[in-house]
Motif scaffolding. Structure first.
Motif, PDB file in Angstrom:
ATOM      1  N   ARG A 265     -53.908  39.301   7.719  1.00 37.23           N
ATOM      2  CA  ARG A 265     -53.293  38.941   6.329  1.00 37.23           C
ATOM      3  C   ARG A 265     -53.281  39.998   5.507  1.00 37.23           C
ATOM      4  N   TRP A 266     -54.126  40.967   5.621  1.00 37.61           N
ATOM      5  CA  TRP A 266     -54.224  41.822   4.569  1.00 37.61           C
ATOM      6  C   TRP A 266     -53.034  42.667   4.944  1.00 37.61           C
TER       7      TRP A 266
ATOM      8  N   ASN B  62     -50.105  41.982   6.390  1.00 41.54           N
ATOM      9  CA  ASN B  62     -48.805  41.117   6.083  1.00 41.54           C
ATOM     10  C   ASN B  62     -48.149  41.075   4.531  1.00 41.54           C
ATOM     11  N   ASP B  63     -49.293  41.600   3.771  1.00 45.99           N
ATOM     12  CA  ASP B  63     -48.926  41.858   2.165  1.00 45.99           C
ATOM     13  C   ASP B  63     -48.737  43.622   2.028  1.00 45.99           C
ATOM     14  N   SER B  64     -48.900  44.203   3.059  1.00 49.09           N
ATOM     15  CA  SER B  64     -48.957  45.466   2.919  1.00 49.09           C
ATOM     16  C   SER B  64     -47.362  46.137   2.782  1.00 49.09           C
TER      17      SER B  64
ATOM     18  N   THR C  20     -41.760  46.652   3.966  1.00 52.97           N
ATOM     19  CA  THR C  20     -42.833  45.751   4.166  1.00 52.97           C
ATOM     20  C   THR C  20     -43.280  45.681   5.784  1.00 52.97           C
TER      21      THR C  20
END
Ligand SMILES: C[S@@+](CC[C@H](N)C(=O)[O-])C[C@H]1O[C@@H](n2cnc3c(N)ncnc32)[C@H](O)[C@@H]1O
Length: 497
Positions: A316-317, A319-321, A360
């Motif tokens: 998840r970390w 995914n936001d990067s 992204t």
């Protein structure tokens, strides 16, 4: 030796360097890969560097995190005066340089607030046991619960066979008078004579010793004096470090390398079978160091982890990067200066995507397995080919960079990467002109640098030829075009221009 030096050779200054492993973003990304949730870097935080030298790492971090507070400590007044000067001139208001010894800091606790990060590079090897205790005490009294300590040091068993060279150099240099550089040079000469006498210890460990002795001639002597001549010099087994830091309730998280966690999942089956018999974490590290003949360790410790992340939370970390290139996109087989854990095409496609601009994580995944994409990105990040991108606005870094360039520094801050970029001399000159003239046009920049060199009656030495006049101008046009296509995109994406 003056009394304030406490067995530390300080008559010559340390070399000014930048250590990416100390970056808050690098440390917290490493912690995430090790399954530990750490400090929220979007909120204000406090960072302490012990033994900051010229403070380049702390200065660049302060420029990249205007919302955080940095405190950088060193007992060498020359280091602190120069670092403070740069900070003042660049208008950095979120960094404090303290000319204090670790003993003084420890004796006057009011100097320091509670810190989220405490970082020290190489110091644990170079100071006395008394100072090691001061460092541990500072961590105990000034690290917040949930905070991070970064500690790097010369390690065993990698240093075991080379340690006698340090002992010889230190003991021999003490016999001579003069500056540390003079004593170092005299000691090296005597050790070369010793080598000519073919001592049995050298012959038994020929490869290691020869490499060390070659290094004594090839490397920067300022660095070498600092590496070899300190009275308290010691290389450590991990188990010893863990014992020191346990006094401050610090627990080991993992190595400060983006690929350290990945490497731990890729051990040979025989190693895994062996490690299955070992319950104690410190002893596991000892086994791994013996397997890898570790010579230098970069460790991350925490005092009470904020939270543990399972595999999906780690993803998840990511995914936001967002990601960007960290150096010009040239990707041939020579670029693989690491052992790829995945098919090479995956790395190539990531670099291809990123050469078109910031991406992204989901764009980069592009139908690939997310875990594979994450691991390939981590390998590229560790190899300094890509870097996470942070879309923060930062006006401080531009002024700071102008100050650095004015002082002929080759390092600049890249605020969107929350990192740094090292420029070659002409790249730095084109960057300085671009800021000064507010243009990015290659031909205008080449013309401006040309006029500047001509006005100072300077020439360019290129492949053994002295260039001036039209040949110098043409050469500058080529360099400026290359800068425009390769460096300018990094400066733009990184938020430096
Ligand atoms: C490895 S060097 C500096 C590394 C530095 N982080 C950098 O970025 O260049 C170690 C530094 O620790 C400082 N130092 C050594 N012993 C110290 C002590 N007892 N108290 C404070 N500073 C000390 C030295 O002056 C030196 O600048």
């Amino acid at each position: 030796m003056q009394t304030w030096m406490e067995g530390y050779e300080s008559d010559i200054e340390y070399t000014a360097g930048y250590y990416r492993e100390q970056e808050p973003n690098f440390l917290s990304l490493c912690a995430v890969t090790h399954g530990i949730q750490t400090i929220n870097l979007e909120k204000p935080f406090t960072y302490l560097e012990l033994g900051c030298g010229y403070g380049m790492t702390s200065l660049i971090m302060a420029a990249n995190y205007p919302h955080a507070q940095f405190i950088a400590v060193d007992f060498n007044p020359t280091h602190i005066a120069q670092a403070q000067n740069l900070a003042t001139e660049a208008g950095l208001t979120n960094i404090t340089f303290l000319e204090r010894s670790f003993a003084q800091l420890n004796a006057e606790p009011l100097f320091l607030p509670e810190c989220d990060f405490i970082a020290l590079h190489g110091i644990f090897t170079w100071v006395s046991d008394e100072n090691r205790q001061h460092i541990v005490d500072i961590c105990e009294h000034h690290l917040k619960a949930g905070g991070i300590v970064y500690n790097s040091y010369n390690a065993k068993p990698g240093w075991s066979m080379a340690e006698p060279i340090q002992k010889l150099l230190y003991a021999t240099s003490k016999q001579f008078s003069g500056s540390s550089l003079e004593r170092f040079d005299k000691a090296v000469k005597l050790i070369q004579q010793l080598q000519a006498a073919k001592p049995r210890f050298f012959a038994t460990n020929e490869n290691v010793i020869q490499k060390r002795l070659d290094g004594l001639i090839a490397k920067d002597r300022h660095y070498l004096v600092h590496e070899y001549l300190h009275e308290g010099w010691r290389a450590f087994y991990f188990t010893e470090i863990a014992q020191w830091l346990r006094q401050a309730k610090l627990e080991f998280i993992g190595g400060a390398a983006a690929t350290d966690a990945l490497a731990r999942t890729q051990l040979a089956p025989t190693t895994n079978q062996l490690l299955a018999h070992i319950q104690d974490n410190d002893t596991r590290e000892l086994y791994l160091d013996i397997m890898q003949n570790t010579i230098f360790r970069r460790d991350i410790f925490t005092r009470g982890a904020v939270g543990h992340l399972d595999n999906s939370a780690r993803l998840r970390w990511f995914n936001d990067s967002q990601w960007m290139l960290a150096k010009p996109a040239r990707f041939d087989d020579a670029a693989f200066n690491f052992k790829p854990a995945l098919p090479k095409d995956l790395y190539r496609s990531l670099v291809d995507h990123l050469s078109a601009g910031v991406c992204t994580f989901s764009t980069l995944t592009n139908g690939n397995n997310r875990r594979d994409t994450m691991n390939a990105l981590l390998q590229l990040y560790q190899a300094n080919m890509v870097t996470p991108y942070y879309a923060n606005v930062n006006k401080v870094a531009a002024r700071f960079n102008q100050t650095l360039i004015k002082h002929n520094q080759s390092l600049i801050a890249l605020p969107h990467a929350r990192s740094s970029l090292r420029l070659k001399p002409f790249e730095a000159q084109f960057y300085a002109m671009a800021l000064q003239l507010k243009t990015q046009e290659a031909s205008r920049l080449a013309q401006a640098v040309f006029q500047d060199l001509e006005s100072k009656q300077m020439t360019i030495n290129h492949k053994g030829e002295t260039l001036k006049g039209t040949p110098m101008k043409n050469h500058l046009i080529n360099l400026a075009n290359k800068w425009h296509s390769e460096i300018l995109p990094l400066l733009k994406q990184g938020g430096a221009i």
